[in-house]
Enzyme design. Sequence first.
Site, PDB file in Angstrom:
ATOM      1  N   ALA A   1       0.860  -1.416   0.023  1.00 28.66           N
ATOM      2  CA  ALA A   1      -0.118   0.055   0.189  1.00 28.66           C
ATOM      3  C   ALA A   1       0.975   1.269   0.062  1.00 28.66           C
ATOM      4  O   ALA A   1       1.500   1.737   1.117  1.00 28.66           O
ATOM      5  CB  ALA A   1      -0.936   0.041   1.208  1.00 28.66           C
TER       6      ALA A   1
ATOM      7  N   TRP B   1      -5.811   2.108  -4.391  1.00 32.45           N
ATOM      8  CA  TRP B   1      -5.623   0.935  -5.354  1.00 32.45           C
ATOM      9  C   TRP B   1      -4.656  -0.072  -4.947  1.00 32.45           C
ATOM     10  O   TRP B   1      -3.528  -0.453  -5.592  1.00 32.45           O
ATOM     11  CB  TRP B   1      -4.710   1.960  -6.532  1.00 32.45           C
TER      12      TRP B   1
ATOM     13  N   ARG C   1       8.231  -4.188 -10.991  1.00 28.61           N
ATOM     14  CA  ARG C   1       8.002  -4.061 -12.503  1.00 28.61           C
ATOM     15  C   ARG C   1       8.344  -5.199 -13.290  1.00 28.61           C
ATOM     16  O   ARG C   1       7.715  -5.153 -14.264  1.00 28.61           O
ATOM     17  CB  ARG C   1       8.626  -2.757 -12.688  1.00 28.61           C
TER      18      ARG C   1
ATOM     19  N   GLU D   1       1.858   0.138 -10.578  1.00 24.61           N
ATOM     20  CA  GLU D   1       3.247   0.047 -10.499  1.00 24.61           C
ATOM     21  C   GLU D   1       4.106   0.859 -11.193  1.00 24.61           C
ATOM     22  O   GLU D   1       5.344   0.726 -11.804  1.00 24.61           O
ATOM     23  CB  GLU D   1       3.693  -1.402 -10.672  1.00 24.61           C
TER      24      GLU D   1
ATOM     25  N   GLU E   1       4.494   6.886 -18.292  1.00 25.65           N
ATOM     26  CA  GLU E   1       5.427   8.048 -18.248  1.00 25.65           C
ATOM     27  C   GLU E   1       6.427   8.080 -17.201  1.00 25.65           C
ATOM     28  O   GLU E   1       7.255   8.419 -17.466  1.00 25.65           O
ATOM     29  CB  GLU E   1       4.149   9.118 -18.085  1.00 25.65           C
TER      30      GLU E   1
HETATM   31  N1  CAA Z   1      16.038   2.039  -6.035  1.00 27.36           N
HETATM   32  C1  CAA Z   1      16.633   2.513  -4.756  1.00 27.36           C
HETATM   33  N2  CAA Z   1      16.308   3.636  -4.426  1.00 27.36           N
HETATM   34  C2  CAA Z   1      15.724   4.528  -5.090  1.00 27.36           C
HETATM   35  C3  CAA Z   1      15.009   4.129  -6.427  1.00 27.36           C
HETATM   36  C4  CAA Z   1      15.307   2.763  -6.729  1.00 27.36           C
HETATM   37  N3  CAA Z   1      14.679   2.439  -7.953  1.00 27.36           N
HETATM   38  N4  CAA Z   1      14.449   5.247  -7.129  1.00 27.36           N
HETATM   39  C5  CAA Z   1      14.754   6.215  -6.162  1.00 27.36           C
HETATM   40  N5  CAA Z   1      15.447   5.634  -5.061  1.00 27.36           N
HETATM   41  C6  CAA Z   1      15.709   6.581  -4.063  1.00 27.36           C
HETATM   42  C7  CAA Z   1      16.600   7.778  -4.599  1.00 27.36           C
HETATM   43  O1  CAA Z   1      18.109   7.735  -4.553  1.00 27.36           O
HETATM   44  C8  CAA Z   1      16.212   8.907  -3.028  1.00 27.36           C
HETATM   45  O2  CAA Z   1      17.213   8.594  -2.287  1.00 27.36           O
HETATM   46  P1  CAA Z   1      17.836   9.465  -1.015  1.00 27.36           P
HETATM   47  O3  CAA Z   1      16.885  10.198  -0.389  1.00 27.36           O
HETATM   48  O4  CAA Z   1      18.629   8.662  -0.082  1.00 27.36           O
HETATM   49  O5  CAA Z   1      18.493  10.543  -2.162  1.00 27.36           O
HETATM   50  C9  CAA Z   1      14.920   8.517  -2.814  1.00 27.36           C
HETATM   51  O6  CAA Z   1      14.947   7.224  -3.453  1.00 27.36           O
HETATM   52  C10 CAA Z   1      14.051   9.454  -3.393  1.00 27.36           C
HETATM   53  O7  CAA Z   1      14.052   9.285  -4.891  1.00 27.36           O
HETATM   54  P2  CAA Z   1      13.750  10.486  -5.747  1.00 27.36           P
HETATM   55  O8  CAA Z   1      14.208  11.843  -5.348  1.00 27.36           O
HETATM   56  O9  CAA Z   1      13.925   9.940  -7.160  1.00 27.36           O
HETATM   57  O10 CAA Z   1      12.097  10.504  -5.628  1.00 27.36           O
HETATM   58  P3  CAA Z   1      11.084  11.249  -6.492  1.00 27.36           P
HETATM   59  O11 CAA Z   1      10.027  11.847  -5.703  1.00 27.36           O
HETATM   60  O12 CAA Z   1      11.726  12.056  -7.612  1.00 27.36           O
HETATM   61  O13 CAA Z   1      10.164  10.022  -7.176  1.00 27.36           O
HETATM   62  C11 CAA Z   1       9.522   8.397  -8.850  1.00 27.36           C
HETATM   63  C12 CAA Z   1      10.589   9.152  -8.091  1.00 27.36           C
HETATM   64  C13 CAA Z   1      10.235   7.511  -9.847  1.00 27.36           C
HETATM   65  C14 CAA Z   1       8.681   9.348  -9.773  1.00 27.36           C
HETATM   66  C15 CAA Z   1       8.878   7.412  -7.838  1.00 27.36           C
HETATM   67  O14 CAA Z   1       7.872   8.399  -6.832  1.00 27.36           O
HETATM   68  C16 CAA Z   1       7.895   6.846  -8.651  1.00 27.36           C
HETATM   69  O15 CAA Z   1       8.246   5.678  -8.859  1.00 27.36           O
HETATM   70  N6  CAA Z   1       6.269   6.648  -8.860  1.00 27.36           N
HETATM   71  C17 CAA Z   1       5.535   5.897  -9.344  1.00 27.36           C
HETATM   72  C18 CAA Z   1       4.932   5.234  -8.107  1.00 27.36           C
HETATM   73  C19 CAA Z   1       4.361   3.829  -8.388  1.00 27.36           C
HETATM   74  O16 CAA Z   1       5.084   2.897  -9.092  1.00 27.36           O
HETATM   75  N7  CAA Z   1       3.314   3.657  -7.563  1.00 27.36           N
HETATM   76  C20 CAA Z   1       2.724   2.358  -7.765  1.00 27.36           C
HETATM   77  C21 CAA Z   1       2.314   1.636  -6.511  1.00 27.36           C
HETATM   78  S1  CAA Z   1       1.920  -0.007  -6.342  1.00 27.36           S
HETATM   79  C22 CAA Z   1       0.302  -0.271  -7.338  1.00 27.36           C
HETATM   80  O17 CAA Z   1       0.444   0.322  -8.479  1.00 27.36           O
HETATM   81  C23 CAA Z   1      -0.654  -1.132  -6.831  1.00 27.36           C
HETATM   82  C24 CAA Z   1      -0.373  -2.271  -6.407  1.00 27.36           C
HETATM   83  O18 CAA Z   1      -1.180  -3.029  -5.627  1.00 27.36           O
HETATM   84  C25 CAA Z   1       0.675  -3.108  -6.821  1.00 27.36           C
END
Ligand code: CAA
Length: 389
Positions: free
Chosen positions: A129, A161, A251, A371, A375
């Site tokens: 969640a 979701w 993913r 997930e 975009e």
């Molecule tokens: N692995 C490890 N660490 C990561 C990472 C990764 N893939 N991506 C980012 N980080 C870390 C960064 O290094 C950073 O760490 P520090 O604070 O130590 O520097 C921290 O995480 C924050 O990263 P960002 O500054 O890049 O964060 P952001 O706010 O710019 O967001 C984003 C990045 C890629 C847009 C992210 O918010 C994202 O992936 N959004 C989509 C969310 C998503 O996929 N939601 C799906 C939910 S699940 C679902 O769909 C339903 C279900 O039931 C399965």
Amino acid sequence: MAQPRLLLHLTEEQREIQRVARDFARDEIAPYSVQWDRDRHFERSLVGKMGALGFLGMLIPPEYDGLGLDTGTYLIALEEIATVDAAVSILMGVHNSLPTQMILKWGTEAQKKRFLAPMARGEMLGAFALSEPESGSDAASLRTQAVRDGDDWVITGTKSWVSHGNEADVIIVMARTDSPGDRKGAKGIGAFIVTPDLPGFSVGKKEDKMGMRASPTVSLNFDGMRVPADRALGDVHRGFVYALQSLDNGRLGIAAQSIGIARAAFEYSLRYAGERRQFGTMIRDFEAIQFKLADMSTRVTAARALLHATAAAKDRGESITQFSSMSKLFASETAMWVTTQAVQIFGGYGYITDFPVERLFRDAKVTEIYEGTSEIQRLVVARELYATT
Ligand code: CAA
């Protein structure tokens, strides 16, 4: 349906696991899929059955009752289930990729014994969640608040979701651990192991979806829910990083699921094109159909090759953030494109519920959304490209 030609070289063990998954899907899922989709029915008995086969502990080491397999083998099994019923594959994908991996990686020994081992056996179903009504792509802006009070965390907020959140026995919930007066963005979020028996927990709306209808998607409400402090996962301010790192794995699961949907649409189309006659010949004899089938097969094969190369990189211990997003992006857009072609090949019969491609088309769409939308995958890929050049 025809046996899939994977291009990949499968070991004897992988072939056996693929066969078990295919037989299970044929016997326990395929006869009921249409009805489950129509009724929005989640078949709970599958959790125990899949657990008994080891399908809910594929990436969990044997010491916690899992099979301890490599990522590629897990994805081969997941593709087999998704080919027959993508909605069922969600429970397998989410459970194996997100909650179990988070507990395995950041959980204490006590948390692993209490939650991970029963999850591996299929006695407990896991969910994840993160999203909220007002934070989807911008996941770090989530508002659900956790406040420390004595030996508990008190959590208040709403998650949306959540795949099978109404059926789950263990839910990993991301909540803010920073204070409202001192927000720390992504560095002020914790991850908590929540069970539905906790006071203040309730299930909210069950969504009426376009596709994946046999997999419930719900909102969850936390009304001052008290979570014992020993349910916090790892560092209580690193939960967002844990969630994103886990989504790298999740993913891959969505990519395998997308490949399963696309493969099914391709195989149905190939067969139909050999049965349907127009203008005095089978429609497979027309170049218009041949080119579609060739493109469908090419894209499915390419998506699978990218996915399994990424899985191998993950198992070598390499960072896969970029390739995981590429895999999910390419496979989900392949699923949407291939199912669109399949509906076109079936013509009017593709547009009605009597034939299977209509459901595949509906199921495919969400793979471009959940997930992380397409975009967001492009954003992750571009960020990684810039970071390395
Ligand atoms: N692995 C490890 N660490 C990561 C990472 C990764 N893939 N991506 C980012 N980080 C870390 C960064 O290094 C950073 O760490 P520090 O604070 O130590 O520097 C921290 O995480 C924050 O990263 P960002 O500054 O890049 O964060 P952001 O706010 O710019 O967001 C984003 C990045 C890629 C847009 C992210 O918010 C994202 O992936 N959004 C989509 C969310 C998503 O996929 N939601 C799906 C939910 S699940 C679902 O769909 C339903 C279900 O039931 C399965």
